[in-house]
Design an enzyme around this catalytic site. Structure first.
Site, PDB file in Angstrom:
ATOM      1  N   HIS A  83      32.703  54.630  54.238  1.00  5.42           N
ATOM      2  CA  HIS A  83      32.043  54.897  55.508  1.00  5.42           C
ATOM      3  C   HIS A  83      30.962  55.972  55.410  1.00  5.42           C
ATOM      4  O   HIS A  83      30.210  56.157  56.360  1.00  5.42           O
ATOM      5  CB  HIS A  83      33.077  55.280  56.576  1.00  5.42           C
ATOM      6  CG  HIS A  83      33.773  54.087  57.148  1.00  5.42           C
ATOM      7  ND1 HIS A  83      34.503  53.225  56.374  1.00  5.42           N
ATOM      8  CD2 HIS A  83      33.825  53.586  58.406  1.00  5.42           C
ATOM      9  CE1 HIS A  83      34.988  52.257  57.136  1.00  5.42           C
ATOM     10  NE2 HIS A  83      34.596  52.448  58.367  1.00  5.42           N
ATOM     11  N   SER A 118      28.681  49.948  54.445  1.00  2.04           N
ATOM     12  CA  SER A 118      28.872  48.786  53.581  1.00  2.04           C
ATOM     13  C   SER A 118      27.573  48.388  52.892  1.00  2.04           C
ATOM     14  O   SER A 118      26.489  48.548  53.445  1.00  2.04           O
ATOM     15  CB  SER A 118      29.368  47.597  54.403  1.00  2.04           C
ATOM     16  OG  SER A 118      30.636  47.868  54.911  1.00  2.04           O
ATOM     17  N   LYS A 144      34.761  38.177  62.925  1.00  3.01           N
ATOM     18  CA  LYS A 144      34.609  37.429  61.671  1.00  3.01           C
ATOM     19  C   LYS A 144      35.833  37.626  60.774  1.00  3.01           C
ATOM     20  O   LYS A 144      36.358  36.658  60.218  1.00  3.01           O
ATOM     21  CB  LYS A 144      33.336  37.882  60.963  1.00  3.01           C
ATOM     22  CG  LYS A 144      32.913  36.939  59.853  1.00  3.01           C
ATOM     23  CD  LYS A 144      31.570  37.343  59.252  1.00  3.01           C
ATOM     24  CE  LYS A 144      31.227  36.397  58.110  1.00  3.01           C
ATOM     25  NZ  LYS A 144      29.994  36.777  57.421  1.00  3.01           N
ATOM     26  N   ASP A 145      36.287  38.873  60.643  1.00  3.64           N
ATOM     27  CA  ASP A 145      37.491  39.123  59.841  1.00  3.64           C
ATOM     28  C   ASP A 145      38.700  38.440  60.470  1.00  3.64           C
ATOM     29  O   ASP A 145      39.591  37.958  59.777  1.00  3.64           O
ATOM     30  CB  ASP A 145      37.764  40.631  59.733  1.00  3.64           C
ATOM     31  CG  ASP A 145      36.864  41.307  58.696  1.00  3.64           C
ATOM     32  OD1 ASP A 145      36.451  40.618  57.756  1.00  3.64           O
ATOM     33  OD2 ASP A 145      36.585  42.500  58.854  1.00  3.64           O
ATOM     34  N   GLU A 181      53.323  37.491  34.904  1.00  3.33           N
ATOM     35  CA  GLU A 181      52.828  36.738  36.043  1.00  3.33           C
ATOM     36  C   GLU A 181      51.344  36.428  35.839  1.00  3.33           C
ATOM     37  O   GLU A 181      50.648  37.119  35.097  1.00  3.33           O
ATOM     38  CB  GLU A 181      53.027  37.558  37.320  1.00  3.33           C
ATOM     39  CG  GLU A 181      54.485  37.686  37.707  1.00  3.33           C
ATOM     40  CD  GLU A 181      54.989  36.459  38.440  1.00  3.33           C
ATOM     41  OE1 GLU A 181      55.392  35.494  37.755  1.00  3.33           O
ATOM     42  OE2 GLU A 181      54.991  36.450  39.672  1.00  3.33           O
TER      43      GLU A 181
END
Lengths: 427, 278
Positions: A219, A223, A247-248, A291
């Protein structure tokens, strides 16, 4: 926040005003993920994966806390307590499958998130600290996932723990004492299982802490975006709320749909059948594999089959395996290109799509394959490219490459013109 | 400076890898890996279908009861089923009284109510299936030095488990002449049994389903070896995951809800962004 045009938090309700004076938590939320955080308007769907990673971490912590309520970290009963959870606890099977597949989902999301960073140069100034904290989170995730896989105390749990802790034995001089100290014994046993459980419960909350720092550091500059051009004016941005919450939000829906499809219809596809066999120190599985999310690094570990001068092959493998991730810490200083986004870096882009991505694919495949030819040779070639990509190609390409012309601003990139451009001082 | 260091480190790893690759490649071309009997003659499980397969799969309780009968009359002599309790059998459609009777037919480790000493007592529905051997040493002693594995999770503990169980039970045969011709040292040792579906081809377990009619089914189904193998495999799918049916049914409800929620989310996303080109 970071831009002068960011909306300011103005509480209207008397209680919220009172709250803002005493503990400005709503203000913090507003400035972090609310209307007070301006975000580039041109983010594509690859920018949803940070938010999705947060969702995954939440799923893991919530399901994990419930799993821990029914689990006992004792080699005599650990396997049985998991089966008890799955069979006799209300919805226990759902928590178990969600937690086991949640780890896989977390790594799918985080790999996309990291490779988004590689392609768009998200690690570059002014976001080096965001990147460094991200690599720390990835390392913590790997440690947490590894120890979590040991807890069911199945065959792969035991032998995976034995192989991975055995790597520390490759360190000269202190290796063996270090390995015994880590395990609390000569081989994985009750002491190891108990401390792995303790750490498996602790580390996720450490991850939460580093995630807070990661978002805080993000922040400060704000971004990045697909053009890699920094925000110039208000028209380059939209407020996080409602635009990116929406959107998220729908991306979380799509993610949850795919995740549920895996949990409810293919819950064991990503696991190894051997882990449904209780751990047996007297019987070695035919193929010990970790894994899937560790496969690229496991392939690198096994690619070193020959001693290199005075360095034993095993130590080379261990150095390379850790080095393969540690090299990410240095990316901001290895990549000197002034241009961030791979979209405007024609040479780098080619190396990314035709070098790094195929090399990773081969490493993924070979890490899960038996340690036999020709898989070992394939992983040697791919590992060779992997190290060359970050340590040799990237520093050279970034110095000599001629980037494509960048748009003046995000607004210009989106609208084709930027009316604010004339007003802005020419840089 | 940083870049020169980086290139040197890069060269260190790439040269070491070239060295490993070169020697590996040389060995690979000059000394091809010897063929093994396991590699040439091991077979993947046969294709077999079960009612519980697929996203809409449901257990066939009739078949599970037959499979349970096969387990009880054949497998349970050597194999434990330690994660399954008698009470669980109600899920196969047995009544409470039937479950009680089944449980009472087994003796389980318990306490003598008169003396307080350890004793074998008749099972009750809350008991788990008893182990046929006191411990691994006893199991080895009775089974040619092999421990019969617990069967509760067998269909999850092997690749393509249900088909594996079915194939193994129906896969016993004489060792092919061709195998003995090419790999004379791979001749099945005495006491073991050739089965191409088993990873190393030779299995300590003698063919457990030896002939048709070995088990007498109550529902009139003809108990061929093939049928018994299929039934017990179906039963072991249930023992490995009694919640399978509930999982799939819940899955459809969850997916339906998430689809609806995601469509709403997408519509609100389109609506909110409608004034912003991006």
């Amino acid at each position: 926040m970071s831009f002068p045009w960011a909306n300011e938090y103005k509480p209207s309700h008397p209680f919220m005003k009172w709250m803002d004076e005493k503990l400005p938590l709503p203000r913090l939320v507003y400035n972090s993920v609310g209307g007070g955080y301006p975000v580039p308007r041109n983010l594509n769907y690859f920018w949803n994966f940070g938010f999705l990673a947060l969702i995954c971490l939440t799923i893991q912590i919530v399901t994990g806390i419930v799993m821990a309520m029914h689990y006992a970290a004792n080699t005599a009963v650990a396997f049985d307590t998991i089966e008890h959870t799955v069979r006799d606890v209300n919805w226990g099977w759902l928590f178990r499958y969600a937690h086991a597949n949640g780890a896989s989902a977390f790594f799918v999301v985080i790999y996309i998130h990291i490779f988004r960073g590689f392609y768009y140069g998200s690690y570059k100034a002014p976001r080096e600290m965001v990147w460094l904290l991200g690599v720390v989170i990835f390392l913590l995730m790997m440690a947490t996932a590894f120890m979590g896989y040991v807890l069911p105390w199945g065959q792969m749990s035991f032998w995976g723990a034995k192989v991975i802790t055995g790597l520390f034995g490759a360190i000269p001089l202190v290796g063996e004492p270090l390995q015994q100290w880590l395990l609390g014994g000569f081989a994985p046993d009750n002491a190891a299982l108990n401390r792995f459980f303790s750490l498996h419960y602790l580390l996720p909350f450490v991850i939460v802490g580093v995630v807070v720092l990661h978002i805080w550091a993000l922040h400060i500059p704000g971004s990045s975006n697909p053009t890699g051009v920094e925000v110039k004016t208000e028209s380059d941005t939209v407020p996080f709320y409602p635009y990116y919450i929406a959107k998220d939000g729908w991306a979380v829906g799509a993610f949850a749909f795919l995740f549920a499809a895996a949990v409810f219809f293919f819950p064991n596809s990503l696991g190894h059948p051997d882990n449904y066999i209780p751990a047996n120190p007297m019987s070695t599985p035919a193929h010990i594999v970790p894994e899937w999310y560790f496969w690229p690094f496991y392939a690198i570990l096994r690619a070193f089959t020959q001693d290199f001068f005075f360095i034993p092959a095993k130590l080379m493998g261990v150095l390379a395996m850790f080095g393969a991730i540690l090299v990410w810490f240095f990316l901001p200083w290895l990549d000197k290109s002034p241009v961030r986004s791979g979209s405007y870096r024609p040479t780098y882009k080619k190396f990314f799509w035709f070098g790094l991505i195929p090399a990773m694919a081969v490493l993924f495949y070979c890490g899960g394959a038996p340690a036999a030819e020709p898989y070992v040779m394939f992983s040697q070639i791919a590992a060779l490219y992997y190290f060359a990509h970050f340590l040799i190609i990237l520093p050279i390409v970034s110095a000599i490459e001629k980037p494509l012309p960048l748009p003046y601003s995000i607004t210009e990139a989106v609208l084709g013109k930027d009316d604010g451009a004339e007003l802005a001082p020419t840089a | 400076m940083a870049r020169i260091l980086s290139i040197l480190v890069g060269l260190f790893f790439t040269v070491a890898l070239l060295w490993s690759f070169g020697l590996g490649f040389y060995t690979w071309t000059t000394e091809p890996a010897a063929a093994t009997a396991e590699h040439e003659f091991h077979l993947h499980p046969k294709n077999v279908h079960f009612a519980s397969d697929g996203p809409f799969g449901k257990f066939d309780n009739q078949q599970l009861q037959r499979g349970f009968q096969v387990y009880k009359e054949v497998c349970s002599a050597c194999h434990s089923l330690s994660h399954v309790a008698f009470r669980d059998l109600e899920q196969l459609g047995y009544s409470e009284a039937e479950v009680k009777a089944i449980a009472a037919g087994f003796t389980v480790p318990g306490t003598d109510p008169n003396t307080g000493e350890s004793a074998m007592v008749p099972g009750s529905p809350t008991d788990y299936f008893p182990k046929p051997f006191a411990n691994d040493i006893a199991a080895r002693a009775a089974n040619n030095n092999a421990v019969p594995p617990d069967l509760s999770l067998m269909t999850k503990a092997r690749h393509n488990g249900p088909a594996y169980v079915y194939s193994l039970l129906t896969g016993y045969r004489d060792q092919p002449a061709e195998l003995l011709k090419h790999f004379p040292e791979a001749k099945t040792p005495p006491g073991l049994h050739y089965n191409p579906y088993f990873a190393n081809l030779n299995l300590a377990m003698a063919p457990p389903l030896s002939g048709d009619g070995q088990v007498e089914y109550g529902d009139g189904t003809k108990s061929t070896v093939d049928q018994m193998a299929k039934d017990v495999a179906a039963f072991l799918i249930w023992t490995a995951e009694p919640t399978l049916e509930k999982r799939k049914q819940t899955g459809w409800a969850v997916l339906g809800f998430l689809l609806f929620a995601t469509i709403l989310g997408y519509m609100s996303y389109r609506n909110i962004w409608s004034d912003k080109k991006h």
